[in-house]
Scaffold this active site. Structure first.
Site, mmCIF file in Angstrom:
data_model
loop_
_atom_site.group_PDB
_atom_site.id
_atom_site.type_symbol
_atom_site.label_atom_id
_atom_site.label_comp_id
_atom_site.label_asym_id
_atom_site.label_seq_id
_atom_site.Cartn_x
_atom_site.Cartn_y
_atom_site.Cartn_z
ATOM 1 N N ASP A 198 0.856 -1.190 0.000
ATOM 2 C CA ASP A 198 0.000 0.000 0.000
ATOM 3 C C ASP A 198 0.895 1.245 0.000
ATOM 4 O O ASP A 198 1.422 1.647 1.038
ATOM 5 C CB ASP A 198 -0.878 -0.058 1.260
ATOM 6 C CG ASP A 198 -1.866 1.092 1.355
ATOM 7 O OD1 ASP A 198 -1.609 2.153 0.761
ATOM 8 O OD2 ASP A 198 -2.881 0.922 2.042
ATOM 9 N N HIS A 242 18.540 12.382 -17.301
ATOM 10 C CA HIS A 242 17.102 12.114 -17.244
ATOM 11 C C HIS A 242 16.446 12.355 -18.597
ATOM 12 O O HIS A 242 15.713 11.499 -19.105
ATOM 13 C CB HIS A 242 16.462 13.003 -16.170
ATOM 14 C CG HIS A 242 14.972 12.934 -16.140
ATOM 15 N ND1 HIS A 242 14.310 11.788 -15.781
ATOM 16 C CD2 HIS A 242 14.026 13.852 -16.448
ATOM 17 C CE1 HIS A 242 13.001 12.001 -15.853
ATOM 18 N NE2 HIS A 242 12.810 13.249 -16.259
HETATM 19 C C1 LIG Z 1 20.697 8.270 -15.827
HETATM 20 C C2 LIG Z 1 22.095 8.169 -15.216
HETATM 21 C C3 LIG Z 1 22.183 6.895 -14.362
HETATM 22 C C4 LIG Z 1 23.123 8.052 -16.351
HETATM 23 O O1 LIG Z 1 24.400 8.175 -15.789
HETATM 24 P P1 LIG Z 1 25.716 7.819 -16.615
HETATM 25 O O2 LIG Z 1 26.876 8.402 -15.915
HETATM 26 O O3 LIG Z 1 25.514 8.162 -18.046
HETATM 27 O O4 LIG Z 1 25.749 6.248 -16.452
HETATM 28 P P2 LIG Z 1 26.834 5.225 -17.030
HETATM 29 O O5 LIG Z 1 26.644 5.105 -18.529
HETATM 30 O O6 LIG Z 1 28.193 5.567 -16.523
HETATM 31 O O7 LIG Z 1 26.380 3.848 -16.354
HETATM 32 C C5 LIG Z 1 26.581 3.597 -14.978
HETATM 33 C C6 LIG Z 1 25.552 2.585 -14.495
HETATM 34 O O8 LIG Z 1 24.254 3.198 -14.470
HETATM 35 C C7 LIG Z 1 23.270 2.260 -14.899
HETATM 36 N N1 LIG Z 1 22.679 2.741 -16.167
HETATM 37 C C8 LIG Z 1 23.127 3.750 -16.949
HETATM 38 N N2 LIG Z 1 22.313 3.937 -17.997
HETATM 39 C C9 LIG Z 1 21.327 3.016 -17.889
HETATM 40 C C10 LIG Z 1 20.185 2.714 -18.662
HETATM 41 N N3 LIG Z 1 19.887 3.377 -19.772
HETATM 42 N N4 LIG Z 1 19.395 1.720 -18.241
HETATM 43 C C11 LIG Z 1 19.658 1.029 -17.112
HETATM 44 N N5 LIG Z 1 20.739 1.274 -16.339
HETATM 45 C C12 LIG Z 1 21.567 2.250 -16.728
HETATM 46 C C13 LIG Z 1 23.984 0.933 -15.113
HETATM 47 O O9 LIG Z 1 23.950 0.175 -13.924
HETATM 48 C C14 LIG Z 1 25.387 1.391 -15.420
HETATM 49 O O10 LIG Z 1 26.356 0.408 -15.057
HETATM 50 P P3 LIG Z 1 26.707 -0.797 -16.085
HETATM 51 O O11 LIG Z 1 25.610 -1.782 -15.998
HETATM 52 O O12 LIG Z 1 26.825 -0.188 -17.470
HETATM 53 O O13 LIG Z 1 28.004 -1.311 -15.559
HETATM 54 C C15 LIG Z 1 22.453 9.435 -14.343
HETATM 55 O O14 LIG Z 1 22.459 10.552 -15.179
HETATM 56 C C16 LIG Z 1 21.486 9.675 -13.202
HETATM 57 O O15 LIG Z 1 21.491 8.963 -12.215
HETATM 58 N N6 LIG Z 1 20.675 10.732 -13.300
HETATM 59 C C17 LIG Z 1 19.653 11.067 -12.289
HETATM 60 C C18 LIG Z 1 18.330 10.542 -12.731
HETATM 61 C C19 LIG Z 1 17.204 10.813 -11.762
HETATM 62 O O16 LIG Z 1 17.380 11.163 -10.624
HETATM 63 N N7 LIG Z 1 15.996 10.654 -12.257
HETATM 64 C C20 LIG Z 1 14.791 10.939 -11.515
HETATM 65 C C21 LIG Z 1 13.935 11.884 -12.258
HETATM 66 S S1 LIG Z 1 14.210 13.539 -11.744
HETATM 67 C C22 LIG Z 1 13.189 13.685 -10.344
HETATM 68 O O17 LIG Z 1 12.044 13.329 -10.430
HETATM 69 C C23 LIG Z 1 13.691 13.955 -8.955
HETATM 70 C C24 LIG Z 1 14.520 15.159 -8.633
HETATM 71 C C25 LIG Z 1 15.774 15.184 -9.444
HETATM 72 O O18 LIG Z 1 13.842 16.362 -8.862
HETATM 73 C C26 LIG Z 1 14.837 14.996 -7.154
HETATM 74 C C27 LIG Z 1 15.677 16.097 -6.577
HETATM 75 O O19 LIG Z 1 15.570 17.249 -7.034
HETATM 76 O O20 LIG Z 1 16.406 15.804 -5.607
HETATM 77 N N1 LIG Z 2 -5.143 3.062 6.913
HETATM 78 C C1 LIG Z 2 -4.714 2.089 6.098
HETATM 79 O O1 LIG Z 2 -3.569 2.106 5.674
HETATM 80 C C2 LIG Z 2 -5.626 0.976 5.729
HETATM 81 C C3 LIG Z 2 -5.158 0.013 4.870
HETATM 82 N N2 LIG Z 2 -5.929 -1.081 4.536
HETATM 83 C C4 LIG Z 2 -5.453 -2.155 3.654
HETATM 84 O O2 LIG Z 2 -5.171 -3.286 4.495
HETATM 85 C C5 LIG Z 2 -4.337 -4.219 3.803
HETATM 86 C C6 LIG Z 2 -3.260 -4.718 4.730
HETATM 87 O O3 LIG Z 2 -3.877 -5.272 5.889
HETATM 88 P P1 LIG Z 2 -3.314 -6.613 6.518
HETATM 89 O O4 LIG Z 2 -3.956 -6.730 7.856
HETATM 90 O O5 LIG Z 2 -1.834 -6.632 6.451
HETATM 91 O O6 LIG Z 2 -3.831 -7.711 5.499
HETATM 92 P P2 LIG Z 2 -4.753 -8.997 5.705
HETATM 93 O O7 LIG Z 2 -6.104 -8.652 6.173
HETATM 94 O O8 LIG Z 2 -4.661 -9.768 4.422
HETATM 95 O O9 LIG Z 2 -4.031 -9.758 6.900
HETATM 96 C C7 LIG Z 2 -2.840 -10.480 6.709
HETATM 97 C C8 LIG Z 2 -3.145 -11.962 6.803
HETATM 98 O O10 LIG Z 2 -1.981 -12.693 6.475
HETATM 99 C C9 LIG Z 2 -2.017 -13.921 7.184
HETATM 100 N N3 LIG Z 2 -0.620 -14.288 7.483
HETATM 101 C C10 LIG Z 2 0.014 -15.388 6.997
HETATM 102 N N4 LIG Z 2 1.286 -15.420 7.399
HETATM 103 C C11 LIG Z 2 1.502 -14.308 8.154
HETATM 104 C C12 LIG Z 2 2.643 -13.780 8.815
HETATM 105 N N5 LIG Z 2 3.835 -14.393 8.798
HETATM 106 N N6 LIG Z 2 2.506 -12.609 9.480
HETATM 107 C C13 LIG Z 2 1.331 -11.952 9.500
HETATM 108 N N7 LIG Z 2 0.211 -12.415 8.881
HETATM 109 C C14 LIG Z 2 0.284 -13.585 8.209
HETATM 110 C C15 LIG Z 2 -2.859 -13.683 8.437
HETATM 111 O O11 LIG Z 2 -3.914 -14.646 8.427
HETATM 112 P P3 LIG Z 2 -3.984 -15.809 9.524
HETATM 113 O O12 LIG Z 2 -3.489 -15.214 10.796
HETATM 114 O O13 LIG Z 2 -5.399 -16.200 9.556
HETATM 115 O O14 LIG Z 2 -3.060 -16.843 8.995
HETATM 116 C C16 LIG Z 2 -3.515 -12.325 8.229
HETATM 117 O O15 LIG Z 2 -4.908 -12.436 8.293
HETATM 118 C C17 LIG Z 2 -3.779 -3.464 2.634
HETATM 119 O O16 LIG Z 2 -4.442 -3.926 1.478
HETATM 120 C C18 LIG Z 2 -4.161 -2.014 2.910
HETATM 121 O O17 LIG Z 2 -4.299 -1.308 1.706
HETATM 122 C C19 LIG Z 2 -7.164 -1.255 5.079
HETATM 123 C C20 LIG Z 2 -7.687 -0.308 5.927
HETATM 124 C C21 LIG Z 2 -6.985 0.900 6.291
#
Ligand SMILES: CC(C)(COP(=O)([O-])OP(=O)([O-])OC[C@H]1O[C@@H](n2cnc3c(N)ncnc32)[C@H](O)[C@@H]1OP(=O)([O-])[O-])[C@@H](O)C(=O)NCCC(=O)NCCSC(=O)C[C@@](C)(O)CC(=O)[O-]
Ligand SMILES: NC(=O)C1=CN([C@@H]2O[C@H](COP(=O)(O)OP(=O)(O)OC[C@H]3O[C@@H](n4cnc5c(N)ncnc54)[C@H](OP(=O)(O)O)[C@@H]3O)[C@@H](O)[C@H]2O)C=CC1
Length: 429
Positions: free
Chosen positions: A285, A383
């Site tokens: 969730d 990005h």
């Molecule tokens: C995109 C990179 C990784 C490129 O970075 P790069 O330096 O070009 O990467 P690289 O070519 O040197 O590759 C390094 C490793 O990156 C991975 N990698 C590299 N390219 C790929 C690809 N195409 N597909 C899958 N994996 C990839 C892969 O593991 C690779 O290793 P390898 O396997 O080659 O040994 C870098 O520029 C980066 O990390 N940028 C940041 C991206 C980011 O944060 N995106 C989120 C969206 S922006 C946002 O929503 C949040 C923000 C930014 O606003 C949050 C904030 O403000 O704090």
């Molecule tokens: N405010 C919020 O965030 C709310 C969230 N939800 C929703 O509730 C859901 C999660 O509730 P949750 O109670 O976790 O789910 P469930 O109702 O599915 O309960 C988990 C079940 O897993 C079984 N179980 C089996 N193995 C284990 C284990 N190792 N540990 C614990 N339980 C085990 C238990 O059944 P038994 O004991 O009979 O074996 C238990 O009934 C999510 O879908 C969420 O979106 C709902 C209401 C409000």
């Protein structure tokens, strides 16, 4: 031994990646059908999961690679629509594994159920009455869900708070009971709601008040997970920047987020970029995790950074992330959605605590990925290069045209739909 280090995985075709994953994780024929199916969530299953179903809404599922957490290898399923997140997480995980990997820990998994009592004639006597019966109430809660006690969990403690003590208003003054429940490997909302609802009549009797709300609190501050990484600066260097420059830039960026909510919200969005996709892929969730994480970011009084970055005595960059992490490996839709079942198999997690620790590690990695880009070349370079493929599709490119148009957009440094449309028209002519 299984490894999550698969260089060049992203250069393979989807078919090659699928074949490799099927082999590495020993997927059965049925599991392969689920993962590779055109309808990964059968509409019949979807129709039983929620109401008024007309279809399902697929998201891309990628693998975050290179993760080494407490010495264990993880390829991490991530469901997300945003480009560059999976690449960035894998990039930072690759750096961190060279520094020994992430170290993590988790607290006990105590979730909180709340009972709101209003209109008590004597609120202090009501509080005393509940506390006097504390043990009996805990036993009653466990009697409502005996299977949790049988597996070593269940209700463990109870506290009572008075809210708005000085208020003269009968609406705002209230007694709030907190029931602390170890929900084992479940997120526990339904378990807790069953328990607190069962206690309501007894609580009314004891307090002479009226119970309104009986519900889980999503502020799971007794169900925390922590991740840490320590990175020598030389691992952060590239051809344009020294490791020290990157390291210091990251700490400056952290200080900015720690001091300014306008920046902190974006910084934390970057952390949730890593967290949400794993929460979603594992059938958990994400609204619950989001709500708890942001509340935790304000626990010191003002909204700030979820992560902390600093330089240690040896000059290493140290990153830490601690968050409430109310996720499960059972319950809810986890064992209903075929892809979430597969995500758990690929992760190979044995407990909810282990899953929570993986999730905060991805959040920490993602934060560093964004910060490293921001303090060096800027976010657009990495990005937008990856986003260019979505822009090409949005402009009408199909098939092999997508990569050709995307590359041209990067070359002309104009990654926008208008430009992509022009290029698509030229290509078609
Ligand atoms: C995109 C990179 C990784 C490129 O970075 P790069 O330096 O070009 O990467 P690289 O070519 O040197 O590759 C390094 C490793 O990156 C991975 N990698 C590299 N390219 C790929 C690809 N195409 N597909 C899958 N994996 C990839 C892969 O593991 C690779 O290793 P390898 O396997 O080659 O040994 C870098 O520029 C980066 O990390 N940028 C940041 C991206 C980011 O944060 N995106 C989120 C969206 S922006 C946002 O929503 C949040 C923000 C930014 O606003 C949050 C904030 O403000 O704090
Ligand atoms: N405010 C919020 O965030 C709310 C969230 N939800 C929703 O509730 C859901 C999660 O509730 P949750 O109670 O976790 O789910 P469930 O109702 O599915 O309960 C988990 C079940 O897993 C079984 N179980 C089996 N193995 C284990 C284990 N190792 N540990 C614990 N339980 C085990 C238990 O059944 P038994 O004991 O009979 O074996 C238990 O009934 C999510 O879908 C969420 O979106 C709902 C209401 C409000």
């Amino acid at each position: 031994m299984r490894t999550s280090r698969i260089p060049g995985f992203y250069n393979m075709t989807v078919e090659e990646r699928r074949a490799l994953v099927a082999k590495m994780y020993g997927l059965s024929g049925e599991e392969k059908n689920d993962l590779f199916s055109a309808e990964p969530l059968p509409v019949g299953t979807a129709d039983k999961m929620i109401e008024n179903v007309v279809g399902s809404f697929p998201l891309p599922l990628g693998l975050g690679l290179n993760f080494l957490i407490n010495g264990k290898e993880y390829a991490i399923p991530m469901a997300i629509e945003e480009p560059s997140v999976v690449a960035s997480a894998s990039y930072i995980a690759k750096i961190v594994r060279e520094a020994g990997g992430f170290t993590t820990e988790a607290t006990d998994r105590l979730m909180i159920g709340q009972i709101q009592v209003v209109g008590c004639p004597d609120i202090y006597a009501a509080k005393d009455a509940i506390l006097k019966e504390k043990q009996a109430l805990i036993e009653d809660a466990n009697a409502a869900y005996p299977s949790m006690v049988a597996r070593g969990g269940g209700a463990e403690d109870l506290e009572v708070r008075i809210l708005n003590e000085e208020s003269g208003s009968a609406f705002s003054q209230m007694l709030v009971l907190h029931l602390y429940v170890n929900t084992c490997d479940a997120m526990g909302a339904n378990i807790i709601n069953t328990m607190v609802e069962s206690l309501a009549p007894i609580v009314e009797q004891l307090t002479d008040g009226k119970v309104y709300l009986r519900i889980l609190s999503n502020y799971a501050d007794r169900c925390l997970a922590r991740a840490r990484c320590v990175i020598p600066p030389e691992l952060l260097a590239d051809e344009n920047y020294t490791g020290e420059e990157v390291r210091d830039g990251v700490v400056h960026a952290y200080e900015f987020a720690a001091s300014d909510p306008y920046r902190a919200v974006t910084h934390n969005k970057g952390i949730m970029n890593g967290i949400d996709p794993v929460v979603i892929a594992t059938g958990n969730d994400w609204r619950a995790v989001e709500a708890g994480a942001h509340a935790y970011a304000v626990r010191h009084g003002s909204y700030g950074s979820m992560t902390t970055w600093y330089v240690d005595h040896e000059g290493n960059l140290v990153g830490e992330l601690e968050l409430p992490m109310s996720v499960g490996t059972v319950g809810g839709s986890i064992n209903v959605h075929p892809i979430s079942k597969l995500a758990h198999k690929i992760l190979g997690v044995e407990s909810a605590q282990e899953l929570a620790q993986i999730i905060v590690s991805v959040g920490l990695a993602q934060n560093l990925g964004a910060l490293k880009a921001l303090v060096t070349d800027g976010i657009q370079k990495g990005h937008m290069a990856l986003h260019s493929r979505s822009v090409a599709i949005a402009a009408g490119a199909t098939g092999e045209m997508i990569d050709i148009i995307a590359e041209k957009l990067v070359d002309v440094k104009e990654i926008r739909v208008g430009k992509a449309k022009e290029l698509v028209e030229e290509y078609i002519k």
